[in-house]
Design a protein around this motif. Structure first.
Motif: not given
Length: 542
Positions: A193-197, A134-139, A157-158, A161-165
């Motif tokens: 924006d944060e994800l693509t960055a 969560s902190e890594r992607f600013g959530f 957002r959950v 995050l579930k997909a990113l996990y």
């Protein structure tokens, strides 16, 4: 040139009697936001379901990072770095954020408590991993909160995050703004924006022109299952996109011709309605609607609009007040009696109030009219007449798939909305109560619904219109009332009032009495923003 994150080549997907995708090519560059734009039923979700492994393509190939892949299931797609967030979230309400994100992939530790595997869930480590992600992607997500206690925006957002996990590098989001407030939409685009960055790739399905132009780098338009063009978002226009979507020029602005109004049709006097918390949601409110008039109600959601509409249509009993239609007191009459008196109603929640989801469209087309001619003969339903009616609504309002035997739950949200709108518009009403009639529908359908509303107006139908789209309600209304905390702050001429004045009214202030401070202007702007979405968008959510 870098290898694209995703390439779909000549994808065709056929279902019995329907070609959902027809020889579609799609290229998505890594680290970009790519919008998949199209009308309801254009094949957008089907194409992404092919990429995610939910459907096998009838023909064509899928490549991820330049490598041709074949996905037999979503598990294969997830293993290849593809994640999909569906329009209807797949979360377990009583479980925590951490439990939902790690479900099925929980970190384990050795424990004597597990006799079968010798392993148990390492809850502390799971929580740490969720906090770190969560902190890594600013959530801003509370790992210990239960899903049932958080907002829809947080639930989304959950899901991300579930997909990113699970290691997703490519995220597919299906109509991600359908259930979000305007502020939550802004927050979601900041997440993009944060994800693509950080190198992630986003594909989002939408039928909203403004969203695609705001959030995407490139936009691919599907129409009738075909790719009809990919454009640079920064170099296109609403008009160009609308024409690609529909295949013709689309009128994005409403032209309301002048008209003469007839006698008063609906009269609501001194109405008081208490909500389920015991709070006065409608507070001593009065209104009237004349023959051939559109009376609009604007306001920030939650100021009594829903309770007002439900009291008028017979879904809620008022505490006091009188409701008359053409001089007949309907205050204590049932919903059925109001329909028989000439009242049609497009509800704000099509699934809970407009449809029986496991009924087919023939049965849903009858709702509210099953006791009346021409559908009832000698106490029995004429199913041939009912089928003809359903097929007429399907054809006239472009409901897809065009099959009267389809269950309502099988339709997309936009097509559900079009069917409900068509059924209610075609009742030959004296009074039409329309709550958010274009919610969740595409730009071509919005144009058509607006035209039909104005046709009904020209035929002398009285229309009470509630819409969360400020531009829509202002353009269609002959008079516009602004509701705040259950009362009308003012009733204005929609052609003469400014957006700032409407914003002040929606915040509970009258423009002529508000000071000209920056604070007053900020309050007006915030209120207007809360009640406004793109004129061409569908809003629900879906």
């Amino acid at each position: 040139m870098s290898t694209p994150a995703v390439e779909l080549r000549e994808i065709t997907k056929r279902f019995p009697g329907v070609v959902a995708n027809d020889d579609v090519d799609l290229t998505v560059e890594r680290g970009s936001v790519h919008a998949l734009l199209g009308e309801n039923g254009a094949g957008k979700t089907t194409l992404m379901n092919v990429l995610y492994g939910l459907y096998d393509p009838t023909s064509g190939t899928v490549a991820v990072d330049g490598e041709e892949r074949s996905f037999d299931s979503p598990r294969n797609a997830i293993d290849a770095g593809i994640g999909m967030i569906h329009q209807h979230f797949m979360l377990v309400d009583p479980m925590t954020v951490t439990e939902n994100i790690t479900l099925g992939n929980e970190p384990r530790r050795r424990s004597g408590l597990s006799r079968l595997t010798g392993l148990s869930v390492d809850r502390d480590r799971a929580r740490e991993e969720v906090v770190e992600l969560s902190e890594r992607f600013g959530f801003d997500v509370d790992p210990d909160a239960r899903i049932e206690d958080v907002s829809v925006g947080v639930q989304q957002r959950v899901e991300i995050l579930k997909a990113l996990y699970r290691g997703a590098d490519v995220l597919i989001l299906d109509e991600p703004t359908a259930v979000l407030t305007p502020q939550e939409v802004e927050d979601l685009f900041a997440v993009f924006d944060e994800l693509t960055a950080q190198g992630k790739t986003i594909i989002f399905i939408t039928h909203k022109l403004g969203e695609a132009m705001t959030a995407a780098d490139e936009i691919t338009v599907l129409r009738d299952g075909k790719n009809v063009g990919t454009v640079d978002a920064a170099g296109t226009t609403r008009e160009e996109l609308a024409e690609l979507m529909v295949g013709r020029e689309v009128l994005l602005d409403v032209e309301r011709p002048p008209t003469d109004f007839g006698d008063e049709v609906l009269d609501v006097s001194d109405l008081v309605v208490t909500d389920d918390r015991g709070v006065r949601a409608v507070d001593d409110l009065s209104l009237s609607v004349r023959e051939g008039e559109v009376f609009g109600v604007a306001g920030v959601d939650g100021n009594g609009q829903s309770e007002l509409i439900e009291a008028i249509t017979g879904l809620q009993t008022p505490d006091s007040g009188v409701i008359t239609l053409e001089g007949t007191d309907l205050t204590d009459r049932s919903r059925r009696q109001r329909i028989e008196a000439g009242m049609s109603y497009v509800p704000e929640d099509r699934q809970d109030q407009g449809l029986v989801m496991d009924y087919d469209l023939v049965e849903n087309g009858l709702l509210g009219s099953q006791h009346q001619a021409p559908f009832a003969r000698r106490g029995r339903i004429d199913w041939d007449e009912a089928r003809d009616h359903a097929e007429s609504v399907i054809g006239e309002y472009d409901v897809r798939p065009p099959d009267a035997d389809t269950d309502a739950e099988s339709l997309s949200g936009g097509n559900q909305q079009k069917f409900v709108v068509g059924r209610e518009f075609e009742r030959d009403p004296t009074l039409l109560v329309a709550a958010h009639p274009t919610r969740g529908v595409d730009v071509g359908s919005i144009e058509f619904i607006h035209e039909r509303l104005l046709e009904l107006r020209a035929q002398g139908v009285s229309i009470l219109l509630v819409s969360s789209k400020l531009e829509e309600v202002q353009a269609l209304s002959d008079r516009l009332a602004v509701i705040y905390e259950g009362s009308f702050v003012d009733t204005v001429d929609p052609d003469a009032v400014t957006e700032e004045e409407l914003g002040l009214l929606m915040a509970g202030e009258r423009p002529d009495s508000a000071d000209d401070s920056a604070g007053a202007r900020d309050t007006a702007a915030a209120a207007a923003a809360d009640a406004t979405t793109d004129a061409e968008s569908g809003g629900d959510g879906e």
